[in-house]
Write an enzyme that holds these catalytic residues in place. Structure first.
Site, PDB file in Angstrom:
ATOM      1  CE  LYS A   1      14.824  55.958   5.834  1.00 56.00           C
ATOM      2  NZ  LYS A   1      14.319  56.778   4.716  1.00 56.00           N
TER       3      LYS A   1
ATOM      4  CB  THR B   1      18.058  58.143   4.362  1.00 54.98           C
ATOM      5  OG1 THR B   1      16.800  58.129   3.692  1.00 54.98           O
ATOM      6  CG2 THR B   1      18.734  59.496   4.163  1.00 54.98           C
TER       7      THR B   1
ATOM      8  NE  ARG C   1      -0.649  38.838  16.887  1.00 56.26           N
ATOM      9  CZ  ARG C   1      -1.700  39.634  16.752  1.00 56.26           C
ATOM     10  NH1 ARG C   1      -1.801  40.427  15.703  1.00 56.26           N
ATOM     11  NH2 ARG C   1      -2.663  39.644  17.656  1.00 56.26           N
TER      12      ARG C   1
ATOM     13  CD  GLN D   1      -9.706  42.082  18.665  1.00 53.17           C
ATOM     14  OE1 GLN D   1      -8.581  41.583  18.685  1.00 53.17           O
ATOM     15  NE2 GLN D   1     -10.204  42.673  17.593  1.00 53.17           N
TER      16      GLN D   1
ATOM     17  CG  HIS E   1       0.650  46.863  14.540  1.00 53.59           C
ATOM     18  ND1 HIS E   1      -0.200  45.808  14.778  1.00 53.59           N
ATOM     19  CD2 HIS E   1      -0.150  47.926  14.298  1.00 53.59           C
ATOM     20  CE1 HIS E   1      -1.457  46.215  14.675  1.00 53.59           C
ATOM     21  NE2 HIS E   1      -1.453  47.500  14.388  1.00 53.59           N
TER      22      HIS E   1
END
Ligand SMILES: O=c1[nH]c(=O)c2[nH]c(=O)[nH]c2[nH]1
Length: 306
Positions: free
Chosen positions: A20, A65, A182, A230, A258
């Site tokens: 991968k 993979t 996050r 925003q 992200h």
């Protein structure tokens, strides 16, 4: 499916490898309120006794993979990422010693370096990607009036905490889990318009203005406890309007870079907001203009038109 053998092969398999490529792994290490970040792009390439998968399609020797990808993320949690070299050595040793048909592993790693954003607020969890942004300027003159728009692009920033996203509209297609802690990361593209329009007025100090505008933008990013990109965007623009009298209008185009927490439960590991996959696309794209009250918007909606 039948496994065919080819006693008289006209075509013989040559060098081959598989794995991968470009596993984007971001590891946050928390030392109290001080966070450390390791950001790697890891490509795994394995070779060994792989004749049969090519000749007959037998996968008996093939470690998927997908598994090599999972191993990268699991190892980031289990062993941490001390350095690209240490991490690569761990991975290469694992593949070669744990799977008999795999005789050779090549791990290629690119590392993206992050500098800290200087800020007065508590905690150290705001970063700017090393490597300077590109500064931009557009000057227009019609014989009477001047319009100067400055800006920047490719300024990559990240907060490893103090970002949430919840309370949004949910319809039958909504699957996004609410996030209470996050990573917030974006690649800032911004333009700001000066109110200097004629030769009769003293010009701003362009160099100082750029340096200060960049500083306010970075500090607003770092210091805003964000409930959405925003909101952060507005704070960045408002901070510039508040502190720089020479600027009347700011426009930002902010891709939401992200970072998704990797589910490590299948490997018996708990991901306590430490290991993330940095996704490149699709990305949220948040764009807005922030104006000095009473001023007119003149920066084009599409910044590529400027
Ligand atoms: O800061 C965000 N704003 C959004 O509008 C949005 N939408 C989404 O899926 N994630 C996020 N994050």
């Amino acid at each position: 499916m039948a496994v065919h053998s080819h006693p008289a092969r006209p075509a013989v398999l040559g060098q081959n490898q598989y794995g991968k490529a470009e596993n984007r792994v971001v590891k946050i290490t928390r030392d109290g309120a001080t966070h450390h970040v390791k950001d790697l792009n890891v490509s795994v390439s394995l070779s060994g006794a792989m004749e049969e998968v090519h000749y007959s399609g037998s996968n008996a020797h093939v470690l998927p993979t997908d598994t090599t990808k999972n191993t990268v993320y699991a190892f980031a949690k289990e062993y941490g990422i001390e350095s690209a070299e240490q991490f690569g050595i761990h991975l290469a040793r694992h593949f070669v010693t744990s799977q008999e048909p795999i005789h050779r592993a090549r791990i290629r790693i690119e590392e993206y370096a992050w500098d800290r954003i200087e800020t007065s607020r508590e905690g150290a969890h705001s970063f700017v990607r090393e490597g300077r942004e590109t500064r931009l300027a557009q000057i227009t003159y019609d014989g009477e009036k001047w319009e100067v728009v400055s800006g920047l692009k490719d300024l990559v920033v990240m907060n490893s905490t103090d970002s949430e996203f919840w309370g949004y509209v949910k319809d039958k297609y909504t699957t996004l889990p609410e996030a209470y802690d996050r990573i917030l990361a974006t690649e800032v593209s911004g333009r700001w318009r000066f109110n200097w329009t004629d030769d009769a007025r003293e010009m701003p100090d362009w160099e100082k203005s750029y340096e200060q505008t960049r500083k306010h933008l970075l500090q607003a990013f770092a210091e805003t406890y964000s409930l959405s990109l925003q909101q952060t965007l507005y704070q960045m623009g408002a901070r510039i309007i508040d502190h720089r009298d020479e600027i009347d209008e700011v426009r930002f185009s902010l891709p939401n870079k992200h970072h998704f927490p990797v589910d490590l439960e299948p490997f018996g590991l708990k991901n306590d907001n430490e290991v993330y996959v940095a996704a490149d696309r699709p990305y949220g794209l948040i764009e807005a203009t922030v104006l000095r009250d009473g001023c007119e918007a003149r920066i084009p909606v599409d910044l590529t038109d400027l």
